[in-house]
Design a protein around this motif. Structure first.
Motif, PDB file in Angstrom:
ATOM      1  N   ASP A  81      -5.485   1.347   8.055  1.00 26.61           N
ATOM      2  CA  ASP A  81      -4.718   1.935   9.154  1.00 26.61           C
ATOM      3  C   ASP A  81      -5.441   3.210   9.609  1.00 26.61           C
ATOM      4  O   ASP A  81      -5.704   4.093   8.785  1.00 26.61           O
ATOM      5  CB  ASP A  81      -3.311   2.279   8.642  1.00 26.61           C
TER       6      ASP A  81
ATOM      7  N   ASP B 123      -3.378  -1.890   3.029  1.00 31.95           N
ATOM      8  CA  ASP B 123      -2.305  -1.275   3.824  1.00 31.95           C
ATOM      9  C   ASP B 123      -2.615  -1.416   5.314  1.00 31.95           C
ATOM     10  O   ASP B 123      -3.670  -0.991   5.768  1.00 31.95           O
ATOM     11  CB  ASP B 123      -2.204   0.212   3.460  1.00 31.95           C
TER      12      ASP B 123
ATOM     13  N   THR C 253       2.948   1.999   3.478  1.00 28.84           N
ATOM     14  CA  THR C 253       1.999   2.850   2.767  1.00 28.84           C
ATOM     15  C   THR C 253       2.576   3.331   1.430  1.00 28.84           C
ATOM     16  O   THR C 253       1.891   3.310   0.404  1.00 28.84           O
ATOM     17  CB  THR C 253       1.605   4.041   3.663  1.00 28.84           C
TER      18      THR C 253
ATOM     19  N   ASN D 192      -2.978   7.403   6.319  1.00 26.56           N
ATOM     20  CA  ASN D 192      -1.907   7.886   5.419  1.00 26.56           C
ATOM     21  C   ASN D 192      -2.142   7.507   3.959  1.00 26.56           C
ATOM     22  O   ASN D 192      -1.885   8.300   3.060  1.00 26.56           O
ATOM     23  CB  ASN D 192      -0.541   7.317   5.834  1.00 26.56           C
TER      24      ASN D 192
HETATM   25 MG   LIG Z   1       1.540   3.360   6.823  1.00 23.01          MG
END
Ligand SMILES: [Mg+2]
Ligand SMILES: Nc1ncnc2c1ncn2[C@@H]1O[C@H](COP(=O)(O)OP(=O)(O)OP(=O)(O)O)[C@@H](O)[C@H]1O
Length: 253
Positions: free
Chosen positions: A40, A123, A17, A44
């Motif tokens: 994800d 990500d 990330t 994040n």
């Molecule tokens: Mg991550």
């Protein structure tokens, strides 16, 4: 047509990330139009650029066919946008598993916006499950962040097997953009040994830029801004800037 890069490593906490955010920010600084895709359920990446994780995002795009364009949020960085994720993306694991084309959902969602961006950065969560598989199928190339520690190589071998399987069937054009060392601590002998071993094995696939351990990189996300806005002169910021130059060179080549 924009270049799509996926950031993958099934190991948790290796800098996926952090790399997606800060590489994206420097590519935008360099004049490129960049879309960050938070794939994800932890969300994040969304938080790191100050985006809301309660708003509809990538889950709605892949499951209800809403357009990514309409779900995109702006960030504090010019030319840098994000499609957020949220905890509902966890459900996609289960919901997609019975679909015949379960690996193609992200690719299909991103197709219509490809021309609007120079780079789309995805990500992934820390697993080799259906979400990461969707990322590998949607992308032109994969960037693998690697922490300089003892078990790094074992995880890497497993990840490269997944990449090979995807190349053999679902995405023949998938390339490996590079392996990136993160959280490097030059004071430890182990870190130096791991770097030497991986370079010995993968040679030029390893990025010349190595990201050092730098506390500023871990502080920036809590302010919802990339490191170049938080502390542009810190060693972490400078190393991600160097990485962005290397990535631009590799993509051109
Ligand atoms: Mg991550
Ligand atoms: N170079 C660095 N120096 C110091 N701290 C770092 C560095 N890179 C990342 N971190 C911190 O380490 C933690 C893990 O990093 P990050 O969230 O980027 O990893 P990840 O691979 O995305 O994790 P996950 O697998 O959970 O998604 C975070 O708290 C982050 O702020």
């Amino acid at each position: 047509m924009g270049t799509i890069i996926v950031f993958a490593n099934q190991k948790g906490g290796v800098g996926k990330t952090t790399t997606t955010v800060n590489l994206g920010a420097y590519l935008a600084e360099a004049g490129r139009r960049v879309l960050l895709v938070d794939f994800d359920p932890q969300g994040n990446l969304s938080s790191a650029v100050g985006a809301s994780t309660d708003q509809p995002g990538i889950y709605e795009a892949i499951t209800s066919g809403r357009s990514v364009q309409e779900l995109t949020q702006t960030t504090s960085v010019e030319r840098l946008s994000v499609v957020s994720s949220g905890i509902n993306l966890t459900g996609a694991n289960v919901e997609l598993v019975d679909q015949p084309d379960r690996e193609q959902f992200l690719k299909r969602s991103l197709e219509p916006v490809r021309d609007d961006y120079d780079f789309i950065l995805i990500d992934c969560p820390p697993s080799l499950g259906i979400l990461t598989l969707n990322g590998l199928v949607a992308a032109d190339s994969v960037l693998i962040p690697l922490q300089c520690e003892y078990f790094a190589m074992e995880g890497l071998t497993q990840l490269l097997q997944s990449v090979k399987r995807v190349q053999a069937s679902l995405n023949r054009d998938l390339g490996i953009l590079g392996i990136l060392f993160t959280m490097y601590d030059s004071r430890t002998r182990l870190a130096q040994d791991v770097v030497q071993e991986v370079i010995g094995y993968f040679g030029k696939r390893v990025f010349r830029t190595i990201i050092p351990r730098n506390v500023r990189l871990s502080e920036a996300p809590s302010h919802g801004i990339p490191v170049h806005q938080y502390d542009p002169d810190c060693v972490g910021a400078r190393s991600y800037q160097k990485l962005s130059e290397e990535v631009l060179d590799r993509v051109k080549a």
